[in-house]
Motif scaffolding. Sequence first.
Motif, PDB file in Angstrom:
ATOM      1  N   GLY A 177       0.813  -1.217   0.000  1.00 55.73           N
ATOM      2  CA  GLY A 177       0.000   0.000   0.000  1.00 55.73           C
ATOM      3  C   GLY A 177       0.839   1.256   0.000  1.00 55.73           C
ATOM      4  N   GLY A 178       0.342   2.263   0.731  1.00 59.72           N
ATOM      5  CA  GLY A 178       0.938   3.585   0.691  1.00 59.72           C
ATOM      6  C   GLY A 178       2.383   3.665   1.116  1.00 59.72           C
ATOM      7  N   THR A 179       2.867   2.696   1.881  1.00 58.59           N
ATOM      8  CA  THR A 179       4.250   2.731   2.349  1.00 58.59           C
ATOM      9  C   THR A 179       5.236   2.889   1.198  1.00 58.59           C
ATOM     10  N   ILE A 180       4.986   2.212   0.083  1.00 54.80           N
ATOM     11  CA  ILE A 180       5.969   2.242  -1.008  1.00 54.80           C
ATOM     12  C   ILE A 180       5.984   3.573  -1.752  1.00 54.80           C
ATOM     13  N   THR A 181       5.035   4.459  -1.466  1.00 56.68           N
ATOM     14  CA  THR A 181       5.033   5.767  -2.123  1.00 56.68           C
ATOM     15  C   THR A 181       5.992   6.744  -1.454  1.00 56.68           C
ATOM     16  N   TYR A 182       6.552   6.349  -0.306  1.00 55.36           N
ATOM     17  CA  TYR A 182       7.496   7.204   0.424  1.00 55.36           C
ATOM     18  C   TYR A 182       8.922   6.773   0.103  1.00 55.36           C
ATOM     19  N   THR A 183       9.730   7.698  -0.386  1.00 53.46           N
ATOM     20  CA  THR A 183      11.085   7.359  -0.786  1.00 53.46           C
ATOM     21  C   THR A 183      11.936   6.908   0.399  1.00 53.46           C
ATOM     22  N   ARG A 184      11.566   7.312   1.607  1.00 55.32           N
ATOM     23  CA  ARG A 184      12.349   6.903   2.780  1.00 55.32           C
ATOM     24  C   ARG A 184      12.177   5.418   3.102  1.00 55.32           C
ATOM     25  N   ALA A 185      11.143   4.771   2.546  1.00 55.83           N
ATOM     26  CA  ALA A 185      10.888   3.348   2.824  1.00 55.83           C
ATOM     27  C   ALA A 185      11.775   2.495   1.919  1.00 55.83           C
ATOM     28  N   LYS A 186      13.076   2.662   2.055  1.00 54.58           N
ATOM     29  CA  LYS A 186      14.022   2.072   1.104  1.00 54.58           C
ATOM     30  C   LYS A 186      13.995   0.546   1.136  1.00 54.58           C
ATOM     31  N   LYS A 187      13.974  -0.044   2.333  1.00 56.03           N
ATOM     32  CA  LYS A 187      13.990  -1.503   2.420  1.00 56.03           C
ATOM     33  C   LYS A 187      12.742  -2.109   1.778  1.00 56.03           C
ATOM     34  N   THR A 188      11.592  -1.515   2.084  1.00 56.03           N
ATOM     35  CA  THR A 188      10.345  -2.060   1.551  1.00 56.03           C
ATOM     36  C   THR A 188      10.272  -1.872   0.042  1.00 56.03           C
ATOM     37  N   ARG A 189      10.682  -0.728  -0.449  1.00 54.56           N
ATOM     38  CA  ARG A 189      10.674  -0.486  -1.895  1.00 54.56           C
ATOM     39  C   ARG A 189      11.621  -1.447  -2.609  1.00 54.56           C
ATOM     40  N   ALA A 190      12.763  -1.712  -2.009  1.00 57.26           N
ATOM     41  CA  ALA A 190      13.689  -2.670  -2.613  1.00 57.26           C
ATOM     42  C   ALA A 190      13.107  -4.074  -2.599  1.00 57.26           C
ATOM     43  N   ALA A 191      12.386  -4.408  -1.527  1.00 55.37           N
ATOM     44  CA  ALA A 191      11.797  -5.743  -1.424  1.00 55.37           C
ATOM     45  C   ALA A 191      10.743  -5.974  -2.496  1.00 55.37           C
ATOM     46  N   VAL A 192       9.861  -4.988  -2.715  1.00 54.14           N
ATOM     47  CA  VAL A 192       8.784  -5.193  -3.688  1.00 54.14           C
ATOM     48  C   VAL A 192       9.318  -5.161  -5.115  1.00 54.14           C
ATOM     49  N   GLN A 193      10.494  -4.607  -5.313  1.00 53.33           N
ATOM     50  CA  GLN A 193      11.130  -4.672  -6.623  1.00 53.33           C
ATOM     51  C   GLN A 193      11.619  -6.084  -6.930  1.00 53.33           C
ATOM     52  N   ALA A 194      12.016  -6.812  -5.882  1.00 49.36           N
ATOM     53  CA  ALA A 194      12.745  -8.057  -6.079  1.00 49.36           C
ATOM     54  C   ALA A 194      11.901  -9.324  -5.967  1.00 49.36           C
ATOM     55  N   VAL A 195      10.821  -9.291  -5.203  1.00 48.98           N
ATOM     56  CA  VAL A 195      10.025 -10.513  -5.037  1.00 48.98           C
ATOM     57  C   VAL A 195       9.221 -10.774  -6.305  1.00 48.98           C
ATOM     58  N   PRO A 196       8.775 -12.008  -6.521  1.00 44.41           N
ATOM     59  CA  PRO A 196       7.935 -12.291  -7.690  1.00 44.41           C
ATOM     60  C   PRO A 196       6.666 -11.446  -7.676  1.00 44.41           C
ATOM     61  N   LEU A 197       6.246 -10.999  -8.826  1.00 39.56           N
ATOM     62  CA  LEU A 197       5.063 -10.145  -8.909  1.00 39.56           C
ATOM     63  C   LEU A 197       3.822 -10.855  -8.383  1.00 39.56           C
ATOM     64  N   ASP A 198       3.738 -12.162  -8.588  1.00 39.34           N
ATOM     65  CA  ASP A 198       2.555 -12.881  -8.136  1.00 39.34           C
ATOM     66  C   ASP A 198       2.538 -13.115  -6.624  1.00 39.34           C
ATOM     67  N   ALA A 199       3.528 -12.561  -5.911  1.00 42.08           N
ATOM     68  CA  ALA A 199       3.532 -12.616  -4.445  1.00 42.08           C
ATOM     69  C   ALA A 199       2.894 -11.377  -3.834  1.00 42.08           C
ATOM     70  N   LEU A 200       2.456 -10.439  -4.677  1.00 36.27           N
ATOM     71  CA  LEU A 200       1.964  -9.151  -4.193  1.00 36.27           C
ATOM     72  C   LEU A 200       0.476  -8.965  -4.467  1.00 36.27           C
TER      73      LEU A 200
END
Length: 265
Positions: A177-200
Amino acid sequence: MDNNLFDSHCHLDFEVFDDDREEVVERAYAAGVRAIFIPGTRRDTPRIRQQRIASVELYYGVGLHPYFIDEHKLGDIDWVEQQLQQHSAYWVGEIGLDKTCSDWDKQCKLFVRQVELAVEHQRSLILHHRNSQNDLLHHLKPYLDDLPQHKGILHAFSGSYEQAQDWVSKGFKLGIGGTITYTRAKKTRAAVQAVPLDALVLETDAPDMPLRGHQGQRNEPCRVAEVISVLAELRGEAYQDVARQLWQTSRQLIPSPVTDDNATC
């Protein structure tokens, strides 16, 4: 169909939406939302009962949320079980553990008993966490093999790629959700970039968890369109491809809407 969106976590039954609920759903529909999951949080929350509003399908869960731990009675578990018996489409949730809430022992007892009900009735879980992912996994471990194939969703995922992979490997989807819209959420943004799309799966947690640029405002389900735009940009994938996959994943998780006129959860 390719751009249909599913808000997998929206508290549309909360009082804050009482004055304009239909308009909220109409805005969501205009943004591409075609389905909304409404989690349960406590026994006494008034529930909306429609199968759909403004052509948007509504899905439901039943659960005792740790935010309301002081209101919950251990006997409320009987009510949760009754709802699961009466409504075959209900998930178990929103349930979980929250280190910012009181009475940890009571939280754990209610959580474990609701997981046991999910196993007994073969329902998927909507999991809440705050400083408690390891605690959730500890209590879930004895039940993982007995939960249904689609074990559920870790709501409002925030954390590292390693944490994300741990949940995915155990059969859970990650609510984004909204967490990934914040640039400071670096770990979470990196995680959603890397996991399989069908896991989201997409979510808003409306009326809470406002997106970047909407701080201080009531969140709404229409804003999943902004979440998925950020997600597609982070992953370097086409919006249409991301939307198609997340819609398919959500529909596989929650295959049928409420179909009776007596939904009282």
